[in-house]
Each structure stands twice: as structure tokens, then as C-alpha cells.
Design a protein around this motif. Structure first.
Motif, mmCIF file in Angstrom:
data_model
loop_
_atom_site.group_PDB
_atom_site.id
_atom_site.type_symbol
_atom_site.label_atom_id
_atom_site.label_comp_id
_atom_site.label_asym_id
_atom_site.label_seq_id
_atom_site.Cartn_x
_atom_site.Cartn_y
_atom_site.Cartn_z
ATOM 1 N N TRP A 85 0.798 7.041 -15.294
ATOM 2 C CA TRP A 85 -0.252 7.575 -14.420
ATOM 3 C C TRP A 85 -1.360 8.161 -15.271
ATOM 4 C CZ3 TRP A 85 -0.112 6.562 -9.387
ATOM 5 C CH2 TRP A 85 1.137 6.260 -8.806
ATOM 6 N N PRO A 124 0.844 -1.202 0.000
ATOM 7 C CA PRO A 124 0.000 0.000 0.000
ATOM 8 C C PRO A 124 0.877 1.248 0.000
ATOM 9 C CG PRO A 124 -0.686 -1.557 1.710
ATOM 10 C CD PRO A 124 0.649 -2.014 1.193
ATOM 11 N N PRO A 125 0.378 2.385 -0.453
ATOM 12 C CA PRO A 125 -1.038 2.615 -0.787
ATOM 13 C C PRO A 125 -1.397 2.328 -2.241
ATOM 14 C CG PRO A 125 0.135 4.693 -0.780
ATOM 15 C CD PRO A 125 1.142 3.642 -0.386
ATOM 16 N N VAL A 126 -0.395 2.215 -3.135
ATOM 17 C CA VAL A 126 -0.708 2.059 -4.558
ATOM 18 C C VAL A 126 -0.093 0.757 -5.078
ATOM 19 C CG1 VAL A 126 -0.550 3.065 -6.864
ATOM 20 C CG2 VAL A 126 -0.728 4.569 -4.871
ATOM 21 N N HIS A 127 -0.951 -0.185 -5.469
ATOM 22 C CA HIS A 127 -0.503 -1.429 -6.071
ATOM 23 C C HIS A 127 -0.430 -1.221 -7.581
ATOM 24 C CE1 HIS A 127 -2.555 -2.448 -2.281
ATOM 25 N NE2 HIS A 127 -1.686 -3.432 -2.179
ATOM 26 N N ARG A 128 0.762 -1.393 -8.149
ATOM 27 C CA ARG A 128 0.888 -1.167 -9.596
ATOM 28 C C ARG A 128 2.212 -1.725 -10.092
ATOM 29 N NH1 ARG A 128 3.369 3.817 -11.313
ATOM 30 N NH2 ARG A 128 1.584 4.231 -12.660
#
Length: 274
Positions: A268, A256-260
Motif C-alpha cells: 500500500w 470493487p472497490p480496490v482492483h489490485r
């Protein structure tokens, strides 16, 4: 073995203080590995997992239901198995059970919002983590590091390179079995030897790696005791002397906070509608 030994193992499975990995297949048919400590049994022939953070894995559960898992308790004993996801719910007895657990009940930011259900296909007997075998194979990997660096492709960023080179990072290998189900095994002795290659040995768990061939797609989940983790996907290479390697070409941030995906980098996208 087709059934869980509930009397012996249910307590370990129900504990939130364990390593629990689930392997599915992603959109490219690579094995996608996720750390989900909420994985537990439901009787002797089903597994359930509580979803509390959004990520790709929960999407894959139902798009491609064939899954593998590995559970390791604090005593360094582990089980592996396969299962088929078949349902998900946002209410019910399992939903209540998850949210009454200390880990989720007193969490200010999130609780379990969805429970996923899977039918158990098979589960291994309990195994003890072979620390002596892991240590011996770690020495082999270190000694062979300079000989098997592979191509120097800048896949790993500096953090990923450091993280996967540390002796304290736990590595788990995932691949697709001949039956189409993902398989998982510990390869804690592995380490990065360049900016795109992880060097490892299938030993001391060669039997769990049966079916993994040179040129197959394989994935590595690399987690530290500080709960830092990254998922690596690439091509498995069989090397001389009982060694193996994964030449990585995809890197997924599973924290977390951004799974990518961070390699190849995911562009983006601006949010224009709310």
C-alpha cells in the motif's frame, strides 16, 4: 468468420445480462481477463465496451490493443473471437446508448464514462455450452485431484481456495495464440486441488485450446453466480490422461472497490499529495 450475424446475434450482444469476458496482455505479457457485461457489437465488424469502473484492463486496451473475447448468453450459448482496440471516447451515440440502458441509467453510483472501440478480427459461430461433457470432465477432475496436487505453495488465501474449489464457480481459461492474440475458452469443470494449482481438462473444447503448450503462460478467470470473481495467472502444465493444470503464481483481485494484485502482495502507498 469475419463478420457478426447482426440479425441473429445482436440482441444477445446488446443485453447487459450476459457473461462477457475480454482478454488482453498485461505488463508481464500474461493474459489479463476482465468481466465486462457492457461489451456489445457496433454493426457487423466492430465491438464497443463501456467503462464504468477503473481497472488495469482499460489501460491495457490501448497499450496492447490485441484482444480476445468470449460472450455467453442466458441460454448458455457462447461466441469467441479476437479484435483490435483503436479508439476511446467520452461522448457520442454509443456513450448515450450505454447510459440509457437500465443497468446504468438507474445506477446511483456510476454510469459509463468512457466508450472503447475495437475492430473485429474474427468471431466464431454460436456454440451451445456442452453441459454433459462438462459434467463428465468434472468427474474426471475430482477423481484425479489427489494424484495431481502439485507443490503446496501458499498462493491462494482461504477465500480464493474455497471459491475455486466450489462446483458452482465458473472457470474460463485464457492463453496467447500463435498469432499473438489472447484466446478464451470455458473450463467450468476445473477446480483448485491445492493452494496454488487449478486442475482442469481442455475437453470438451479441445479445439479451442489448440496452440496451448506445456510450460506456456495461462490465466484463469473464476466467477460465481453471486458476482464474486478472482483472476489467476500462472504456468500451464500438460498432465497424463488428457488433464491439464495451471500452477498459479499471480492473483489479481478484480472486484470493487480496490482492483489490485493480492499475490504477490502489492504494498500500500500512502497518499501524500491531493
Amino acid at each position: 468468420m469475419k463478420k457478426i450475424n447482426v440479425e441473429r446475434d445482436a440482441k444477445d450482444f446488446a443485453s447487459p445480462y450476459k457473461v462477457a469476458l475480454i482478454a488482453t496482455h498485461d505488463e508481464e505479457k500474461d493474459v489479463h481477463i476482465t468481466l465486462l457485461s457492457s461489451l456489445m457489437n457496433r454493426g457487423d465488424d466492430e465491438m464497443v465496451v463501456g467503462e464504468f469502473v477503473k481497472g488495469l484492463s482499460k489501460q491495457f486496451f490501448h497499450e496492447r490493443p490485441r484482444a480476445g473475447f468470449l460472450i455467453m448468453n442466458l441460454a448458455r450459448e457462447f461466441w469467441t473471437g479476437t479484435m483490435d482496440f483503436y479508439d476511446k471516447k467520452t461522448e457520442g451515440p454509443e456513450y448515450i446508448t450505454f447510459n440509457e440502458m437500465t443497468l446504468f441509467r438507474f445506477n446511483t453510483y456510476f454510469g459509463v464514462h468512457t466508450v472503447h472501440y475495437a475492430e473485429l478480427r474474427e468471431i466464431s459461430e454460436k456454440r451451445k455450452l456442452n453441459m454433459a461433457g462438462i459434467a463428465a470432465n468434472m468427474v474426471r477432475v475430482i477423481l484425479a485431484s489427489a494424484l495431481f496436487k502439485g507443490r503446496e505453495v501458499p498462493v491462494f488465501n482461504p477465500w480464493t481456495r474455497r471459491h475455486t474449489a466450489k462446483a458452482g464457480t465458473l472457470l474460463f481459461l485464457g492463453f496467447s495464440g500463435d498469432d499473438g492474440y489472447p484466446r478464451l475458452l470455458p473450463v467450468i469443470q476445473g477446480k483448485s486441488v491445492s493452494r496454488s494449482r487449478i486442475l482442469l481438462t481442455p475437453a470438451p473444447y479441445k479445439k479451442l485450446a489448440e496452440g496451448l503448450k506445456d510450460g506456456d503462460r495461462a490465466s484463469l478467470f473464476a466467477a460465481s453466480l453471486d458476482m464474486e470473481a478472482v483472476l489467476l495467472k500462472g504456468t500451464y502444465r500438460r498432465l497424463p490422461g488428457g488433464l491439464g493444470a495451471v500452477d498459479v503464481d499471480r492473483v489479481y483481485n478484480c472486484m470493487p472497490p480496490v482492483h489490485r494484485y493480492i499475490y504477490p502482495e502489492t504494498p500500500w502507498e500512502a497518499v501524500t499529495e491531493f
